[in-house]
Design a protein around this motif. Structure first.
Motif, PDB file in Angstrom:
ATOM      1  N   PRO A 158      45.126  30.053  48.177  1.00  0.00           N
ATOM      2  CA  PRO A 158      43.835  30.502  48.653  1.00  0.00           C
ATOM      3  C   PRO A 158      43.798  31.372  49.842  1.00  0.00           C
ATOM      4  N   ASP A 159      42.829  32.114  50.124  1.00  0.00           N
ATOM      5  CA  ASP A 159      42.746  32.954  51.223  1.00  0.00           C
ATOM      6  C   ASP A 159      41.358  33.446  51.681  1.00  0.00           C
ATOM      7  N   GLY A 160      40.948  32.621  52.838  1.00  0.00           N
ATOM      8  CA  GLY A 160      39.376  32.908  53.258  1.00  0.00           C
ATOM      9  C   GLY A 160      38.855  34.339  53.025  1.00  0.00           C
ATOM     10  N   ARG A 161      39.555  35.272  53.326  1.00  0.00           N
ATOM     11  CA  ARG A 161      38.992  36.610  53.302  1.00  0.00           C
ATOM     12  C   ARG A 161      38.853  37.188  51.804  1.00  0.00           C
ATOM     13  N   ARG A 162      39.796  36.738  50.947  1.00  0.00           N
ATOM     14  CA  ARG A 162      39.548  37.088  49.632  1.00  0.00           C
ATOM     15  C   ARG A 162      38.632  36.455  48.974  1.00  0.00           C
ATOM     16  N   THR A 163      38.341  34.897  49.279  1.00  0.00           N
ATOM     17  CA  THR A 163      37.374  34.115  48.631  1.00  0.00           C
ATOM     18  C   THR A 163      35.904  34.833  49.178  1.00  0.00           C
ATOM     19  N   ARG A 164      35.767  35.167  50.301  1.00  0.00           N
ATOM     20  CA  ARG A 164      34.521  35.489  50.846  1.00  0.00           C
ATOM     21  C   ARG A 164      34.193  37.195  50.078  1.00  0.00           C
TER      22      ARG A 164
ATOM     23  N   GLY B  37      38.170  28.838  42.737  1.00  0.00           N
ATOM     24  CA  GLY B  37      37.232  28.829  41.616  1.00  0.00           C
ATOM     25  C   GLY B  37      36.180  29.549  41.714  1.00  0.00           C
ATOM     26  N   VAL B  38      35.864  30.631  42.734  1.00  0.00           N
ATOM     27  CA  VAL B  38      34.648  31.479  42.773  1.00  0.00           C
ATOM     28  C   VAL B  38      34.318  32.317  41.738  1.00  0.00           C
ATOM     29  N   VAL B  39      35.359  32.861  40.998  1.00  0.00           N
ATOM     30  CA  VAL B  39      35.368  33.891  39.993  1.00  0.00           C
ATOM     31  C   VAL B  39      35.004  33.141  38.524  1.00  0.00           C
ATOM     32  N   PRO B  40      33.750  33.069  37.918  1.00  0.00           N
ATOM     33  CA  PRO B  40      33.803  32.633  36.684  1.00  0.00           C
ATOM     34  C   PRO B  40      34.446  33.196  35.435  1.00  0.00           C
ATOM     35  N   CYS B  41      34.426  34.549  35.464  1.00  0.00           N
ATOM     36  CA  CYS B  41      34.749  35.239  34.436  1.00  0.00           C
ATOM     37  C   CYS B  41      36.572  35.690  34.564  1.00  0.00           C
ATOM     38  N   VAL B  42      37.473  34.972  33.863  1.00  0.00           N
ATOM     39  CA  VAL B  42      38.723  35.071  34.157  1.00  0.00           C
ATOM     40  C   VAL B  42      39.577  35.335  32.749  1.00  0.00           C
ATOM     41  N   ALA B  43      40.583  36.169  32.526  1.00  0.00           N
ATOM     42  CA  ALA B  43      41.499  36.252  31.727  1.00  0.00           C
ATOM     43  C   ALA B  43      42.966  35.872  32.181  1.00  0.00           C
ATOM     44  N   GLY B  44      43.510  34.981  31.586  1.00  0.00           N
ATOM     45  CA  GLY B  44      44.786  34.494  32.035  1.00  0.00           C
ATOM     46  C   GLY B  44      45.921  34.847  31.060  1.00  0.00           C
ATOM     47  N   ILE B  45      47.060  34.770  31.455  1.00  0.00           N
ATOM     48  CA  ILE B  45      48.339  35.078  30.636  1.00  0.00           C
ATOM     49  C   ILE B  45      48.075  36.514  29.769  1.00  0.00           C
ATOM     50  N   HIS B  46      47.704  37.432  30.439  1.00  0.00           N
ATOM     51  CA  HIS B  46      47.504  38.627  29.775  1.00  0.00           C
ATOM     52  C   HIS B  46      46.526  38.785  28.709  1.00  0.00           C
ATOM     53  N   GLY B  47      45.361  37.806  28.880  1.00  0.00           N
ATOM     54  CA  GLY B  47      44.344  38.009  27.748  1.00  0.00           C
ATOM     55  C   GLY B  47      44.516  36.795  26.786  1.00  0.00           C
ATOM     56  N   LEU B  48      45.740  36.068  26.834  1.00  0.00           N
ATOM     57  CA  LEU B  48      45.787  34.954  25.718  1.00  0.00           C
ATOM     58  C   LEU B  48      44.906  33.806  26.022  1.00  0.00           C
ATOM     59  N   GLU B  49      44.418  33.798  27.001  1.00  0.00           N
ATOM     60  CA  GLU B  49      43.273  32.774  27.468  1.00  0.00           C
ATOM     61  C   GLU B  49      42.153  33.511  28.186  1.00  0.00           C
ATOM     62  N   ARG B  50      41.045  33.353  27.749  1.00  0.00           N
ATOM     63  CA  ARG B  50      39.919  34.021  28.523  1.00  0.00           C
ATOM     64  C   ARG B  50      38.882  33.133  28.473  1.00  0.00           C
ATOM     65  N   ARG B  51      38.130  33.191  29.804  1.00  0.00           N
ATOM     66  CA  ARG B  51      36.791  32.315  30.178  1.00  0.00           C
ATOM     67  C   ARG B  51      35.822  33.305  30.423  1.00  0.00           C
ATOM     68  N   GLY B  52      34.591  33.356  29.691  1.00  0.00           N
ATOM     69  CA  GLY B  52      33.535  34.139  29.864  1.00  0.00           C
ATOM     70  C   GLY B  52      32.430  33.608  30.621  1.00  0.00           C
ATOM     71  N   ALA B  53      31.509  34.463  31.142  1.00  0.00           N
ATOM     72  CA  ALA B  53      30.319  33.908  31.935  1.00  0.00           C
ATOM     73  C   ALA B  53      29.537  32.631  31.702  1.00  0.00           C
ATOM     74  N   ASP B  54      29.671  32.247  30.171  1.00  0.00           N
ATOM     75  CA  ASP B  54      29.202  31.125  29.775  1.00  0.00           C
ATOM     76  C   ASP B  54      30.326  29.722  30.180  1.00  0.00           C
ATOM     77  N   GLY B  55      31.095  29.865  30.632  1.00  0.00           N
ATOM     78  CA  GLY B  55      32.311  28.673  30.921  1.00  0.00           C
ATOM     79  C   GLY B  55      32.981  28.572  29.685  1.00  0.00           C
ATOM     80  N   GLN B  56      32.857  28.918  28.697  1.00  0.00           N
ATOM     81  CA  GLN B  56      33.743  28.525  27.456  1.00  0.00           C
ATOM     82  C   GLN B  56      35.061  29.564  27.398  1.00  0.00           C
ATOM     83  N   VAL B  57      36.116  28.557  27.244  1.00  0.00           N
ATOM     84  CA  VAL B  57      37.322  29.414  27.253  1.00  0.00           C
ATOM     85  C   VAL B  57      37.858  29.537  25.812  1.00  0.00           C
ATOM     86  N   GLN B  58      38.272  30.621  25.393  1.00  0.00           N
ATOM     87  CA  GLN B  58      38.988  30.983  24.213  1.00  0.00           C
ATOM     88  C   GLN B  58      40.534  31.153  24.508  1.00  0.00           C
TER      89      GLN B  58
END
Length: 253
Positions: A44-50, A80-101
């Motif tokens: 974590p980095d304070g500047r990045r998070t802000r 944990g500040v970014v709700p929408c995230v795609a991990g492992i080059h898109g093999l897992e993805r979390r949308g704005a609703d918090g659901q992970v595919q």
């Protein structure tokens, strides 16, 4: 790298302005954070998070991190500040609703992990990172192993029908069926991204899929790091330049 990418001629100029109603997509390593000797070297980095928190507010949530790291790792680094995230080059993805595919892992993944661990056993400095849906072979601490690592990874990928994703001093074998371009496209079909103009910022070949996808949806890519052939239209020199640019975006009306 997609073969149909419209190649730009480097060097590239920094982006001077964003389109109206932009959606920002950001890679992690080499973009939001410097590349370190080991994956755990980024924290974590304070500047990045802000900055990320301000961008989320500035663009009404239209921001996502699209990375080769797992969602859990992205959340750790971004606090944990970014709700929408795609991990492992898109093999897992979390949308704005918090659901992970998440795609199901390739059935041979455990066997491939064992083979890579055995490969690394007598090669000090090589690290094996198990992501569940993929396995990454890191040789940044022992660059003389690049040839052997690449040859071994290519043979494993061909034998087991995995996708081989070369990167900066890494070889990643992953479950087929996703890439960063598909992840970006999937986000753009959902709220709050739908109807926006995508801007993808990335540094390596895995990001070319997302640069091309962004261009196809009326947006553009921003290449971070040394000049090379790319589908991106703009460029930034490194993570520090990225953070400076993102800070200016938080300040604009």
């Amino acid at each position: 790298m997609p073969t149909n990418a419209a190649l730009a001629v480097p060097p590239l100029s920094p982006p001077l302005a964003l389109p109206e109603r932009p959606a920002l997509f950001l890679d992690m390593d080499g973009v939001l954070a410097p590349i370190t000797a080991t994956p755990g070297g980024v924290g974590p980095d304070g500047r990045r998070t802000r900055v990320l928190s301000r961008l989320l507010e500035r663009f009404d949530g239209r921001l996502a991190v699209v990375s080769g790291r797992t969602i859990a790792e992205i959340d750790r680094i971004c606090e944990g500040v970014v709700p929408c995230v795609a991990g492992i080059h898109g093999l897992e993805r979390r949308g704005a609703d918090g659901q992970v595919q998440r795609l199901a892992p390739h059935p041979d993944m455990a066997q491939v992990l064992d083979a890579l661990l055995e490969f690394a056993r007598d090669r000090p400095g090589i690290l094996i990172e198990d992501k569940g849906l993929g396995v990454t072979l890191h040789y940044r601490q022992t660059p003389e192993q690049a040839g052997a690592a690449g040859e071994f990874a290519r043979a494993l990928a061909e034998t087991h029908g995995l996708t081989l994703q070369p990167g900066d001093m890494v070889q990643e074998l992953k479950t087929p069926g996703a890439d960063k371009g598909r992840a970006l496209t999937a986000f753009m079909e959902e709220a709050p991204f739908k109807g926006a103009v995508p801007v993808m910022t990335g540094d390596d070949l895995t990001d070319e899929f997302a640069f091309t996808a962004a261009a196809g949806l009326g947006g553009f890519g921003v290449l971070v790091g040394p000049p090379r052939e790319t589908a991106a239209l703009y460029g930034l020199t490194g993570p520090e330049a990225v953070m400076n640019w993102l800070e200016t975006l938080t300040e604009r009306p």
